[in-house]
Design an enzyme around this catalytic site. Sequence first.
Site, PDB file in Angstrom:
ATOM      1  N   CYS A   1       0.802  -1.242   0.000  1.00  0.00           N
ATOM      2  CA  CYS A   1       0.000   0.000   0.000  1.00  0.00           C
ATOM      3  C   CYS A   1       0.825   1.278   0.000  1.00  0.00           C
ATOM      4  O   CYS A   1       0.459   2.265  -0.632  1.00  0.00           O
ATOM      5  CB  CYS A   1      -0.934   0.031   1.210  1.00  0.00           C
ATOM      6  SG  CYS A   1      -1.694  -1.564   1.606  1.00  0.00           S
TER       7      CYS A   1
ATOM      8  N   HIS B   1       0.090   5.111  -1.510  1.00  0.00           N
ATOM      9  CA  HIS B   1      -0.601   6.005  -0.559  1.00  0.00           C
ATOM     10  C   HIS B   1       0.365   6.750   0.366  1.00  0.00           C
ATOM     11  O   HIS B   1      -0.047   7.695   1.036  1.00  0.00           O
ATOM     12  CB  HIS B   1      -1.591   5.206   0.289  1.00  0.00           C
ATOM     13  CG  HIS B   1      -2.685   4.567  -0.533  1.00  0.00           C
ATOM     14  ND1 HIS B   1      -3.740   5.269  -1.049  1.00  0.00           N
ATOM     15  CD2 HIS B   1      -2.854   3.282  -0.947  1.00  0.00           C
ATOM     16  CE1 HIS B   1      -4.530   4.445  -1.728  1.00  0.00           C
ATOM     17  NE2 HIS B   1      -4.011   3.226  -1.691  1.00  0.00           N
TER      18      HIS B   1
ATOM     19  N   MET C   1      -6.629   1.075  -8.537  1.00  0.00           N
ATOM     20  CA  MET C   1      -6.104   0.308  -7.402  1.00  0.00           C
ATOM     21  C   MET C   1      -6.303  -1.189  -7.672  1.00  0.00           C
ATOM     22  O   MET C   1      -7.397  -1.619  -8.026  1.00  0.00           O
ATOM     23  CB  MET C   1      -6.851   0.699  -6.123  1.00  0.00           C
ATOM     24  CG  MET C   1      -6.447  -0.181  -4.953  1.00  0.00           C
ATOM     25  SD  MET C   1      -7.035   0.448  -3.393  1.00  0.00           S
ATOM     26  CE  MET C   1      -7.073  -1.061  -2.439  1.00  0.00           C
TER      27      MET C   1
ATOM     28  N   HIS D   1       6.472  10.842 -10.838  1.00  0.00           N
ATOM     29  CA  HIS D   1       6.629   9.388 -10.691  1.00  0.00           C
ATOM     30  C   HIS D   1       7.795   8.875 -11.537  1.00  0.00           C
ATOM     31  O   HIS D   1       8.916   8.842 -11.072  1.00  0.00           O
ATOM     32  CB  HIS D   1       5.316   8.695 -11.024  1.00  0.00           C
ATOM     33  CG  HIS D   1       5.328   7.257 -10.658  1.00  0.00           C
ATOM     34  ND1 HIS D   1       5.282   6.829  -9.353  1.00  0.00           N
ATOM     35  CD2 HIS D   1       5.422   6.141 -11.402  1.00  0.00           C
ATOM     36  CE1 HIS D   1       5.345   5.512  -9.306  1.00  0.00           C
ATOM     37  NE2 HIS D   1       5.437   5.075 -10.551  1.00  0.00           N
TER      38      HIS D   1
END
Length: 553
Positions: free
Chosen positions: A64, A68, A105, A348
């Site tokens: 995760c 996040h 997700m 990213h």
Amino acid sequence: MRCVRARGHRWSQQLGWYGESLGVHGLVLIALIVTLAGAASAATPPTLSEEEMAAAEFIYFDRCSGCHGALRKGATGPNIADEAMLKKSLSELETTIFEGTDAGMPGWGRTGELTAEESALMARFVQIPAPTPPEMGLAAMKATHKLYVPVEERPKEPEHKRNIDNYFGTILRDAGKGAIIDGDTKEIVNVLETGYAVHIFRASATGRYFYTIGRDGKVTLIDLYEEKPKVVAEARVCVDARSVDVSKYTGPKGDFNDKYAVVGCYWPPQMVILDGQTLEPLKVVSTRSSTYDTNEYHPEPRVATIVASHHAPEWVVAIKETGMVWLVDYSDLDNLTMTQIGTERFLHDGGFDSTGRYLMLAANMRDQIVVIDTKTRKFVGKFETGTKPHPGRGANWIDPEYGPVNATTHLGEGMIVVYGADPEGHPEYAWKVVREEETGGPGLFLKTHPKSDYIWTDATLSKEEGANQQICVFKKADFAAGAHCWKATDHGKIVHFEYNKAGDEVWTSVWDKQGELIIYDDKTLKEKARIKGDWMVTPTGKWNVYNTVHDIY
Ligand code: DHE
């Protein structure tokens, strides 16, 4: 069983856990044996036992926190702070974790990575405040440093007749290993212990070494001159990491080829400069700073892509949460200077244009690509593509109508978007979207080679039955004809592409416990070979030495 509410002390224990005593399987086992308490009411923070906390913290780190954030403030995934999560019911959260969302997700239960019990545990975990992982300074890093083969004891020239330029470094993600494969013979040359869930390999400037970085922050240096490539040095410099690069510059300021390495940490939020030959940690630079637009302090700005400039002794470092791109001058570490460029948030991945001058980075939560000119050392601009661009290192080719272009695939939709990337020769198209076509589904990577007629795309994130087992290619000469797709595997997921040195073969991974590498003839699109074996566990990325040294993609 003692219950704890919310305060995290487990990360410090995990620091010792990752890849060491228990290993991944032990940690996952802990998650399996926890006894789950009954459902808590939505407004009351649940309580977790110590064992549950330990298991949940590991799952959070493993599955995760990449999207996040360790502090749950959001980046590629939304903010999932406990206050917001308490407004949702546990069953709603469990379903999201198990089934995934249309926004990209993964459905961790559906894909078999989490059990229903683990999904339920994670639903409860996100309703309590995020534990803060430990810091890591130079002394702690130095304590992990291991120099297995000192520089003076390394071979002066290759101890074998193999073609190092065509070696492939391949990640065996869940095995915590990396394989070196001979691209000429397709033989496995060695399988090496690297770090937990190695994220990328980077070839050194000279092409002699591979550097790897694990999700656990362990960096290794692999010497390809050895008859069997071996790890000659390693160090742990983060608790959580994704990027590594090396100094690649020779010029008036000196010869820096392979002199320094740099690791980008997710946690602690910092970059770490190491000796490129021994991996001795030398300097830590915190990335805790303010966002480019609102100028508000952010406690967790993570280091995303790092590339080495071809124009100066500098690394270009993308700071995800602040939207800043740092140009870090490594020519004088004692008097370190850097230029900070405000671009767009949640940076990213990305790569260079074909000339190696312009760097295109995805600001994926803002659906944009930002462009940096590494020669003038300035921000060029940004433009929208589609839902969550994810180029990997991108793909460069000459479009018959628009000249030199670059492209990205998307996490949030099955679309390849092409934009002009030649401001000198084709200024009218530069940094403007010129084409878009549907791919096989939401995907992670695309790749081409200057000698290829095609661009290859995956659909790894697609939820449609079988779509993530397909490969779709686009013809450079007739892009508007759309994708030609075929089913490449009946198990696992297709992920990531890499060319061989000659640019006539494409390698892709079947991401699965019984993984495979499939090798295609790039002219005929016919399968040439499959590499498999009991050691081929969850192959993800792979890097050809020559193409990585020369930024060919
Ligand atoms: Fe990656 C590149 C971060 C999920 C495989 N990935 C990168 C880079 C970053 C990053 C910052 C750029 C490194 C560089 O160039 O210096 N990746 C993240 C995440 O934060 C994310 C979304 C969630 C996470 O928890 O890690 C994530 N990545 C994945 C995967 O699930 C993949 C498919 C398998 C895995 O290892 O977990 C994966 N990422 C890759 C690969 C590259 C990469 C193969 C390099 C592409 C290339 O061609 O160079």
